[in-house]
Motif scaffolding. Structure first.
Motif, PDB file in Angstrom:
ATOM      1  N   ILE A 111      -9.783   9.095 145.249  1.00 34.34           N
ATOM      2  CA  ILE A 111      -9.990   8.459 143.940  1.00 34.34           C
ATOM      3  C   ILE A 111     -11.463   8.521 143.552  1.00 34.34           C
ATOM      4  O   ILE A 111     -11.810   8.878 142.418  1.00 34.34           O
ATOM      5  CB  ILE A 111      -9.481   7.000 143.942  1.00 34.34           C
ATOM      6  N   HIS A 112     -12.323   8.200 144.488  1.00 33.99           N
ATOM      7  CA  HIS A 112     -13.762   8.233 144.188  1.00 33.99           C
ATOM      8  C   HIS A 112     -14.237   9.664 143.933  1.00 33.99           C
ATOM      9  O   HIS A 112     -15.105   9.882 143.077  1.00 33.99           O
ATOM     10  CB  HIS A 112     -14.560   7.560 145.299  1.00 33.99           C
ATOM     11  N   LEU A 139     -13.297  10.453 140.405  1.00 32.41           N
ATOM     12  CA  LEU A 139     -14.225   9.812 139.462  1.00 32.41           C
ATOM     13  C   LEU A 139     -15.592  10.493 139.480  1.00 32.41           C
ATOM     14  O   LEU A 139     -16.207  10.678 138.426  1.00 32.41           O
ATOM     15  CB  LEU A 139     -14.346   8.320 139.782  1.00 32.41           C
ATOM     16  N   THR A 165      -8.308   4.110 135.251  1.00 35.60           N
ATOM     17  CA  THR A 165      -9.475   3.224 135.363  1.00 35.60           C
ATOM     18  C   THR A 165      -9.863   2.680 133.990  1.00 35.60           C
ATOM     19  O   THR A 165     -10.268   1.529 133.878  1.00 35.60           O
ATOM     20  CB  THR A 165     -10.679   3.926 136.024  1.00 35.60           C
ATOM     21  N   LEU A 219      -8.761   6.364 149.259  1.00 36.20           N
ATOM     22  CA  LEU A 219      -9.815   5.831 148.399  1.00 36.20           C
ATOM     23  C   LEU A 219     -10.864   6.912 148.141  1.00 36.20           C
ATOM     24  O   LEU A 219     -11.404   7.017 147.037  1.00 36.20           O
ATOM     25  CB  LEU A 219     -10.429   4.593 149.051  1.00 36.20           C
ATOM     26  N   SER A 242      -8.400  -0.722 139.266  1.00 35.77           N
ATOM     27  CA  SER A 242      -9.469  -0.447 140.217  1.00 35.77           C
ATOM     28  C   SER A 242      -9.044   0.723 141.105  1.00 35.77           C
ATOM     29  O   SER A 242      -7.853   1.050 141.193  1.00 35.77           O
ATOM     30  CB  SER A 242      -9.727  -1.673 141.088  1.00 35.77           C
ATOM     31  N   PRO A 243      -9.997   1.377 141.776  1.00 41.87           N
ATOM     32  CA  PRO A 243      -9.617   2.428 142.726  1.00 41.87           C
ATOM     33  C   PRO A 243      -8.605   1.939 143.765  1.00 41.87           C
ATOM     34  O   PRO A 243      -7.663   2.666 144.102  1.00 41.87           O
ATOM     35  CB  PRO A 243     -10.949   2.823 143.360  1.00 41.87           C
ATOM     36  N   ASP A 244      -8.749   0.719 144.250  1.00 46.14           N
ATOM     37  CA  ASP A 244      -7.793   0.172 145.225  1.00 46.14           C
ATOM     38  C   ASP A 244      -6.390   0.074 144.632  1.00 46.14           C
ATOM     39  O   ASP A 244      -5.399   0.364 145.303  1.00 46.14           O
ATOM     40  CB  ASP A 244      -8.239  -1.204 145.716  1.00 46.14           C
ATOM     41  N   VAL A 265      -6.519   9.813 136.825  1.00 49.38           N
ATOM     42  CA  VAL A 265      -7.283   8.766 137.498  1.00 49.38           C
ATOM     43  C   VAL A 265      -8.227   8.095 136.503  1.00 49.38           C
ATOM     44  O   VAL A 265      -8.334   6.864 136.465  1.00 49.38           O
ATOM     45  CB  VAL A 265      -8.062   9.341 138.705  1.00 49.38           C
TER      46      VAL A 265
END
Length: 111
Positions: free
Chosen positions: A59-60, A63, A38, A56, A43-45, A34
């Protein structure tokens, strides 16, 4: 009565899965995968579109895990790059590389 919330564990490390490196729970997608996406500008989307089984939040969470453990994840990324370079240096040229080296006078390779 107040609402009851459950907390999903987004990141796991399991021996024998992806080398024990931290992954998004229930997948073999590593936190470093991931992070690299980036760093390449996704982007995460966009990452969720590439992996529709992820959310989502996944992914966050990856990060967030990275920023909490940046030195360790950066080291894992560096180790992977070193290993890839070593493998590339030890390997022989592939068929496409061999074909690219042939000159105009060389005979074409037939199937």
């Amino acid at each position: 009565m107040g609402a009851v919330f459950s907390v999903k564990q987004h990141i796991t490390s399991t021996p024998g899965v992806a080398g024990g490196k931290p992954c998004i729970a229930g997948t073999r997608i590593r936190v470093q995968d991931v992070v690299i996406r980036t760093e390449l500008g996704e982007s995460p989307d966009e990452i969720v579109k590439a992996y529709p089984h992820l959310t989502l939040a996944d992914i966050h969470a990856a990060l967030a895990y990275y920023y909490d453990n940046r030195a360790a994840i950066d080291e894992q990324i560096r180790e992977g790059e070193v290993l890839a370079a070593q493998v590339k240096n030890k390997s022989r040229p592939g068929l496409l590389d061999q074909l690219r080296r042939t000159g105009p006078d060389d005979a074409a390779i037939s199937p």
